[in-house]
Motif scaffolding. Structure first.
Motif, PDB file in Angstrom:
ATOM      1  N   GLY A 308       0.834  -1.202   0.000  1.00 35.11           N
ATOM      2  CA  GLY A 308       0.000   0.000   0.000  1.00 35.11           C
ATOM      3  C   GLY A 308       0.865   1.247   0.000  1.00 35.11           C
ATOM      4  O   GLY A 308       0.569   2.233  -0.688  1.00 35.11           O
ATOM      5  N   THR A 311       2.246   1.782  -3.427  1.00 33.41           N
ATOM      6  CA  THR A 311       1.207   2.346  -4.293  1.00 33.41           C
ATOM      7  C   THR A 311       1.083   3.844  -4.078  1.00 33.41           C
ATOM      8  O   THR A 311       1.034   4.633  -5.034  1.00 33.41           O
ATOM      9  N   LEU A 325      -5.458   5.225   2.100  1.00 37.16           N
ATOM     10  CA  LEU A 325      -5.623   3.778   2.061  1.00 37.16           C
ATOM     11  C   LEU A 325      -6.965   3.405   2.685  1.00 37.16           C
ATOM     12  O   LEU A 325      -7.247   3.782   3.820  1.00 37.16           O
ATOM     13  N   ARG A 384      -3.903   0.020  -6.788  1.00 36.07           N
ATOM     14  CA  ARG A 384      -3.290  -0.896  -5.828  1.00 36.07           C
ATOM     15  C   ARG A 384      -2.319  -1.837  -6.520  1.00 36.07           C
ATOM     16  O   ARG A 384      -2.671  -2.527  -7.475  1.00 36.07           O
ATOM     17  N   THR A 386      -0.293  -5.257  -6.059  1.00 37.98           N
ATOM     18  CA  THR A 386      -0.384  -6.470  -5.248  1.00 37.98           C
ATOM     19  C   THR A 386       0.252  -7.627  -6.003  1.00 37.98           C
ATOM     20  O   THR A 386       0.671  -7.474  -7.150  1.00 37.98           O
ATOM     21  N   HIS A 438      -7.328  -3.597   0.988  1.00 38.98           N
ATOM     22  CA  HIS A 438      -6.908  -2.195   0.943  1.00 38.98           C
ATOM     23  C   HIS A 438      -6.736  -1.728  -0.505  1.00 38.98           C
ATOM     24  O   HIS A 438      -6.036  -2.377  -1.286  1.00 38.98           O
ATOM     25  N   THR A 439      -7.347  -0.601  -0.818  1.00 35.34           N
ATOM     26  CA  THR A 439      -7.138   0.092  -2.084  1.00 35.34           C
ATOM     27  C   THR A 439      -6.730   1.515  -1.743  1.00 35.34           C
ATOM     28  O   THR A 439      -6.997   1.989  -0.641  1.00 35.34           O
TER      29      THR A 439
END
Length: 464
Positions: A308, A311, A325, A384, A386, A438-439
């Motif tokens: 996060g 990002t 976040l 995001r 990941t 989480h984005t």
């Protein structure tokens, strides 16, 4: 059909309502003709998980009822060897406007989906309450063996920004450090990361601090610095005057300690294991301290979310400005709205009304200090980085929408976002596609820059 129904929950949520929803879910399955097995009481402890495992053998269909939020440990312990998809049933939020999240059920399903997809499993999502016709129809189909396929994940097809400008922005990340406090919270798989991959892809490094070392820094804060921060914080947000002064004073000490650590090591971002030790050992939540640091230009991440942080730093380098976040917590299909939320660490400049960015107690812990205000309105993007489930690298999620004006739906920081795509497909894709809970929300549209950055980094893009 033999159905194993496992109702998971966490004690910090409204367990009476969670139990009621689980009972209703079981009753509906029985009414539809299923032979339902599984614990009737909520699964919340390691002992509960162990007992629940015995109900899975011989089941034709496994349904995990996300009666409230739970970390992913039950999913990993119960379903790691499950060959068929697990149906994750998430409920709508029942509480009144402005109250805390009573269940946070959808976020729990999202976390389960990430953990299971990451370990090679499959999930499907059922979203809605037991009395809804569409829920009944979906269960009737599932009980005949007709689980819907996971939605296809869309690729990026939009314009790209100038490559050289983006290359320069990415180069600015090289050699910078993310401050990381503590280990990932138990069962929070999105908070795990590969430091070598972080350096390989972004050139970012990690400066690690244990929880005990962090607390030692807090205790070492001098009284003069603590009082000065106390006065500055109250002057900036007078609502702090309404809180327990002891908790506000501890909040000030945490802020000073984080600021000094960040400045001493020239940290680009700070990711903190914000619970359970802060509330249980220090007696205060660090949310508003993370907010203060973010407002000073150092992006912060709760729950020690390092990807996060990567990002948010990438967005910042590409010109997105301040970001936040968030969890995906609620879906309003009729309005095509997804509600994004977190418990109160947003910089006050991200408030819909920064002059009224109220500071309050934490929604679950009921101790200070956390923000309680709606987030800025207007066009937003979601992003995001990941894990790429198909390989050993990363992938990038991108979405967009309009943050709508309105009351703060849930205590903490909420944004009601009307998506530019189908909101239901987006939410189902998050869960079944194994994306983190989480984005990152940003209020400057840098999607062309993000697409170009992904091209340069050889990272696949999933864009709704």
């Amino acid at each position: 059909m033999k159905v194993a129904m496992i109702p998971t929950a966490r004690p910090t949520f409204a367990v009476d309502v969670a139990q009621q929803r689980a009972d209703q879910a079981r009753a509906l399955l029985t009414e539809l003709g299923a032979q339902v097995r599984g614990p009737r009481e909520l699964v919340m402890t390691p002992e509960d998980i162990g007992a629940a495992a015995g109900h899975l053998q011989g089941a034709d269909l496994v349904i995990n009822v996300c009666a409230s939020f739970s970390d992913a440990n039950p999913a990993l312990q119960l379903y790691a060897d499950q060959q068929a998809p697990v149906l994750l049933w998430a409920f709508r939020e029942p509480g009144p406007v402005g109250d805390r999240l009573w269940l946070n059920s959808l976020c729990g399903a999202n976390l389960f989906g990430h953990a299971l997809a990451r370990s090679g499993g499959q999930v499907r999502l059922l979203y809605g309450d037991p009395e809804e016709d569409q829920v009944r129809r979906a269960l009737q189909a599932a009980l005949t063996g007709d689980l819907p396929p996971a939605p296809a994940l869309p690729s990026a097809a939009g314009e790209r920004a100038d490559t050289e400008d983006v290359r320069t922005a990415l180069a600015s990340l090289h050699g910078r450090s993310i401050g990381v406090i503590g280990d990932p919270p138990p069962g929070f798989t999105p908070s795990e990361y590969d430091p070598d991959l972080l350096t390989q892809v972004f050139g970012l490094r990690v400066q690690q601090l244990s929880i005990d070392e962090a607390f030692a820094r807090v205790e070492a804060v001098g009284s003069e610095a603590q009082h000065e921060e106390f006065r500055a914080a109250v002057a900036a947000q007078p609502s702090l005057d309404d809180l327990d002064p002891t908790e506000v004073s501890k909040h000030a000490a945490i802020t000073v300690a984080l600021r000094e650590w960040s400045g001493t090591h020239d940290l680009a971002s700070v990711a903190v294991r914000c619970w359970p030790e802060f509330p249980t050992r220090v007696g205060v939540c660090p949310c508003s301290s993370l907010s203060r640091l973010a407002g000073e230009g150092v992006p912060t991440q709760c729950e020690r979310d390092v990807y996060g942080a990567a990002t948010m730093l990438t967005l910042q380098a590409l010109g997105a400005g301040m970001s936040y976040l968030v969890d995906t917590v609620d879906l309003d299909t009729g309005r095509n709205v997804v509600r994004f939320w977190h418990c109160g660490s947003a910089a006050t400049t991200l408030a819909a009304d920064p002059a009224n960015a109220v500071q309050s107690v934490h929604c679950n812990r009921k101790i200070g200090v956390a923000g309680n205000f709606p987030l800025r309105t207007g066009p937003v993007i979601m992003a995001r980085f990941t894990e790429d489930l198909a390989g050993e690298g990363l992938r990038l999620l991108i979405g967009s929408g309009q943050s709508l004006p309105g009351p703060n739906r849930f205590q903490g920081n909420t944004a009601d976002v009307r998506l530019d795509t189908d909101a239901s497909e987006f939410v189902h894709g998050l869960v079944t596609g194994g994306f983190p809970h989480h984005t990152v929300l940003a209020w400057t549209d840098v999607r062309p820059q993000l697409r170009a950055a992904a091209d340069l980094l050889n990272i696949p893009v999933i864009e709704w």
